[in-house]
Design an enzyme around this catalytic site. Structure first.
Site, mmCIF file in Angstrom:
data_model
loop_
_atom_site.group_PDB
_atom_site.id
_atom_site.type_symbol
_atom_site.label_atom_id
_atom_site.label_comp_id
_atom_site.label_asym_id
_atom_site.label_seq_id
_atom_site.Cartn_x
_atom_site.Cartn_y
_atom_site.Cartn_z
ATOM 1 N N CYS A 120 36.969 48.835 33.369
ATOM 2 C CA CYS A 120 35.901 48.256 34.188
ATOM 3 C C CYS A 120 36.062 48.673 35.652
ATOM 4 O O CYS A 120 35.106 49.129 36.295
ATOM 5 C CB CYS A 120 35.918 46.739 34.033
ATOM 6 S SG CYS A 120 34.575 45.900 34.888
ATOM 7 N N CYS A 121 37.304 48.556 36.177
ATOM 8 C CA CYS A 121 37.548 48.972 37.568
ATOM 9 C C CYS A 121 37.291 50.472 37.730
ATOM 10 O O CYS A 121 36.813 50.917 38.767
ATOM 11 C CB CYS A 121 38.994 48.670 37.974
ATOM 12 S SG CYS A 121 39.251 47.021 38.660
ATOM 13 N N CYS A 203 35.896 40.935 42.698
ATOM 14 C CA CYS A 203 34.690 40.645 41.914
ATOM 15 C C CYS A 203 34.757 39.203 41.401
ATOM 16 O O CYS A 203 35.838 38.684 41.108
ATOM 17 C CB CYS A 203 34.607 41.582 40.721
ATOM 18 S SG CYS A 203 34.401 43.298 41.162
ATOM 19 N N CYS A 206 36.807 38.213 38.214
ATOM 20 C CA CYS A 206 38.253 38.462 38.262
ATOM 21 C C CYS A 206 38.933 37.751 39.418
ATOM 22 O O CYS A 206 40.065 38.086 39.777
ATOM 23 C CB CYS A 206 38.516 39.957 38.370
ATOM 24 S SG CYS A 206 37.913 40.871 36.952
ATOM 25 N N CYS A 229 43.429 47.302 41.829
ATOM 26 C CA CYS A 229 42.270 47.986 41.242
ATOM 27 C C CYS A 229 42.584 49.441 40.925
ATOM 28 O O CYS A 229 41.940 50.061 40.110
ATOM 29 C CB CYS A 229 41.110 48.037 42.243
ATOM 30 S SG CYS A 229 40.740 46.516 43.024
#
Ligand code: SF4
Length: 233
Positions: A120-121, A203, A206, A229
């Site tokens: 996702c990152c 985000c 998270c 990240c």
């Protein structure tokens, strides 16, 4: 200004010279040694970044500033962006993932940040960061040495081997208190979530508030081994 190519040895020397100085000296060095279009400040609207916006704009009013919009930022973080624009007249450049949240869900299933946060990152931060940095010769970040063991040896100035440009970290020696004091003294807009036990904000899915006495970054990817990240490794 002629375009200079910096060797690692030269950057180490500059870093050593700037090590004992104020953050503004590192920013002044950056502004003096890179063309306006070749240098940009990465701003995630955290306390360090808003302090750097204030310092940099006072040195170079038209300095480039960019941010990564993952489409999952807190509304409060975007409010900080708007208040900085209003106060300083800046025009932060937005870099966002090509893949929408709906497309990501279709391809990888729901809530990729839970099932595969690195993926996702990668999609939502690393690819846009690569785009933001491409074409630049130097970037400024707000990392501090006491934020995490992975940042304990961060130099003031170095060659960023991951993205192939000069990286300037003016705040490495500052503590969280130094940053807060600077923000208060200069009346800089900051994220209201910091006053609600969110010392480190990324985000929304998270980021959690921390309990008194907990590591300030304990609220990031809580319950997962992930601590960074990948932006600064
Ligand atoms: S911080 Fe979380 S939501 Fe944001 S890009 Fe990384 S894994 Fe995804």
């Amino acid at each position: 200004m002629s375009v200079k190519v910096w060797t690692e040895e030269e950057l180490n020397k500059v870093s050593a010279e700037l090590e004992g100085g104020e953050p503004q000296e590192a920013l002044k060095w950056a502004a003096d040694n890179f063309e306006r279009d070749d240098l940009s400040l990465a701003c995630s609207f955290g306390p360090e970044d808003v302090a750097l916006v204030d310092m940099l704009v006072k040195i170079k009013p038209d300095a480039r500033i960019f941010y990564l919009d993952t489409d999952l930022l807190f509304k409060e973080s975007l409010d900080v962006r708007d208040r900085l624009i209003e106060k300083y007249g800046i025009n932060p450049e937005r870099f966002a993932p090509e893949m929408t949240l709906a497309q990501m869900e279709q391809e990888y299933g729901p809530e990729l940040w839970k099932s595969a946060p690195d993926k996702c990152c990668g999609i939502r931060k690393m690819v846009p960061l690569g785009e933001a940095l491409s074409g630049l010769k130097a970037w400024v970040t707000g990392i501090r040495r006491d934020q995490a063991p992975t940042r304990a040896n961060a130099p003031v100035v170095s060659w960023d081997t991951k993205f192939n440009l000069v990286k300037i970290n003016p705040l490495v020696r500052w503590t969280s208190e130094d940053v807060c004091d600077y923000i208060k003294a200069n009346d800089i807009p900051y994220n209201v979530l910091h006053d609600r036990n969110y010392p480190s904000i990324g985000c929304e899915p998270c980021t959690n508030p921390v309990k008194p006495g907990e590591d300030p970054r304990a609220g990031r990817w809580a319950g997962k081994e992930k601590t960074e990240c990948g932006l600064h490794k």
